[in-house]
Design an enzyme around this catalytic site. Sequence first.
Site, short mmCIF file in Angstrom:
data_model
loop_
_atom_site.label_atom_id
_atom_site.label_comp_id
_atom_site.label_asym_id
_atom_site.label_seq_id
_atom_site.Cartn_x
_atom_site.Cartn_y
_atom_site.Cartn_z
N ILE A 72 38.05 -6.47 -38.95
CA ILE A 72 37.07 -7.51 -38.29
C ILE A 72 36.78 -8.81 -38.53
CG2 ILE A 72 35.94 -6.08 -36.81
CD1 ILE A 72 36.84 -7.16 -33.81
N ALA A 73 36.46 -9.70 -37.82
CA ALA A 73 35.08 -10.57 -38.49
C ALA A 73 35.65 -11.49 -37.16
CB ALA A 73 35.84 -11.18 -39.72
N GLU A 106 36.73 2.92 -40.47
CA GLU A 106 35.80 3.16 -41.23
C GLU A 106 34.25 1.87 -40.97
OE1 GLU A 106 37.83 2.61 -44.34
OE2 GLU A 106 38.33 5.26 -44.50
N ASN A 111 25.94 -1.04 -40.49
CA ASN A 111 26.41 -2.43 -39.06
C ASN A 111 26.12 -1.97 -37.60
OD1 ASN A 111 28.06 -4.22 -38.28
ND2 ASN A 111 29.35 -3.86 -39.78
N TYR A 118 31.70 -0.17 -31.12
CA TYR A 118 33.03 -0.03 -30.89
C TYR A 118 32.56 1.37 -30.33
CZ TYR A 118 34.37 -1.60 -35.98
OH TYR A 118 34.52 -2.83 -36.86
C1 LIG Z 1 30.70 -7.33 -35.81
C2 LIG Z 1 31.63 -8.00 -35.38
C3 LIG Z 1 32.88 -8.24 -35.61
C4 LIG Z 1 31.36 -8.46 -33.81
O1 LIG Z 1 31.42 -9.41 -32.86
P1 LIG Z 1 30.89 -10.02 -31.19
O2 LIG Z 1 31.81 -10.95 -31.23
O3 LIG Z 1 30.16 -10.44 -31.70
O4 LIG Z 1 30.78 -8.39 -30.16
P2 LIG Z 1 30.62 -9.15 -28.73
O5 LIG Z 1 30.42 -10.15 -28.69
O6 LIG Z 1 32.51 -8.75 -28.78
O7 LIG Z 1 29.98 -7.66 -28.75
C5 LIG Z 1 30.13 -6.40 -27.69
C6 LIG Z 1 29.02 -5.54 -27.93
O8 LIG Z 1 29.19 -5.16 -29.30
C7 LIG Z 1 27.41 -5.41 -29.44
N1 LIG Z 1 27.02 -6.12 -30.34
C8 LIG Z 1 27.64 -7.28 -31.04
N2 LIG Z 1 26.78 -7.48 -31.88
C9 LIG Z 1 25.36 -7.06 -32.13
C10 LIG Z 1 24.71 -6.62 -32.47
N3 LIG Z 1 24.03 -7.96 -33.57
N4 LIG Z 1 23.42 -5.51 -32.22
C11 LIG Z 1 23.10 -4.74 -31.14
N5 LIG Z 1 24.81 -4.63 -30.55
C12 LIG Z 1 26.05 -5.66 -30.55
C13 LIG Z 1 26.80 -5.51 -27.88
O9 LIG Z 1 27.06 -3.78 -27.19
C14 LIG Z 1 28.01 -6.17 -27.33
O10 LIG Z 1 27.79 -6.50 -26.09
P3 LIG Z 1 27.01 -7.44 -25.32
O11 LIG Z 1 26.80 -8.55 -26.17
O12 LIG Z 1 27.52 -7.71 -24.02
O13 LIG Z 1 25.68 -6.65 -25.27
C15 LIG Z 1 30.62 -9.17 -35.90
O14 LIG Z 1 29.26 -9.31 -35.51
C16 LIG Z 1 31.39 -9.86 -37.21
O15 LIG Z 1 32.32 -10.37 -37.74
N6 LIG Z 1 30.68 -8.74 -37.58
C17 LIG Z 1 30.74 -9.35 -39.61
C18 LIG Z 1 32.36 -8.44 -39.92
C19 LIG Z 1 31.55 -7.44 -39.29
O16 LIG Z 1 30.48 -6.64 -39.58
N7 LIG Z 1 33.49 -6.76 -39.28
C20 LIG Z 1 33.07 -5.01 -39.07
C21 LIG Z 1 33.49 -4.32 -39.82
S1 LIG Z 1 34.46 -2.49 -39.57
#
Ligand SMILES: CC(C)(COP(=O)(O)OP(=O)(O)OC[C@H]1O[C@@H](n2cnc3c(N)ncnc32)[C@H](O)[C@@H]1OP(=O)(O)O)[C@@H](O)C(=O)NCCC(=O)NCCS
Length: 149
Positions: A72-73, A106, A111, A118
């Site tokens: 997921i990204a 995983e 992270n 999750y």
């Molecule tokens: C992980 C990832 C997919 C999250 O995507 P996102 O669109 O920012 O997530 P959302 O906006 O839907 O966040 C949902 C909730 O997750 C949590 N969250 C998201 N980013 C966060 C951060 N940087 N720190 C803490 N909590 C976080 C929060 O609880 C958030 O809810 P809120 O914004 O109301 O507080 C993104 O950070 C990403 O692409 N990271 C790089 C790739 C990666 O690590 N993939 C996972 C591989 S296992």
Amino acid sequence: MAGYQVEPMLESHMAAVMELERICNPAPWSESSFQAELSNHQATYLVATHNTTLVGFAGYWSIIDEAHVTNIAVHPNHRRNGVGRLLMERILEAAKTTDHTCSTLEVRAGNVAAITLYEKLGFVRCGLRKGYYPKDKEDAVVMWLYGLT
Ligand SMILES: CC(C)(COP(=O)(O)OP(=O)(O)OC[C@H]1O[C@@H](n2cnc3c(N)ncnc32)[C@H](O)[C@@H]1OP(=O)(O)O)[C@@H](O)C(=O)NCCC(=O)NCCS
């Protein structure tokens, strides 16, 4: 969610998917890996778009009744807008409607963003794979979500 659309990943998305993968993943998948996933009948991949720009993707493998989230990204400019949550919810909906009872994944132990996302969706930490990631030997947290159906 206003402004964001989710649709199945297609061959035509590949260039944008690869660009996003390189930005987001410290150990990016190759294009051939994504191509193989598109023709894998056990794999389901979705993309999120914003005004026709691809801003995220996610996918899972179907293994018996388990949905294994593989990747997921979300583009850094679109994070904390709920796109990751939207993609995961759509993945879990798709898994549920195709009779999967649970989901697993995983994630790098450091992270926090992904683990928090999750956990909000109901995944719980069930194990640790020590030194799992080959490049930097970071541990992997194994998470499960039961009771999908
Ligand atoms: C992980 C990832 C997919 C999250 O995507 P996102 O669109 O920012 O997530 P959302 O906006 O839907 O966040 C949902 C909730 O997750 C949590 N969250 C998201 N980013 C966060 C951060 N940087 N720190 C803490 N909590 C976080 C929060 O609880 C958030 O809810 P809120 O914004 O109301 O507080 C993104 O950070 C990403 O692409 N990271 C790089 C790739 C990666 O690590 N993939 C996972 C591989 S296992």
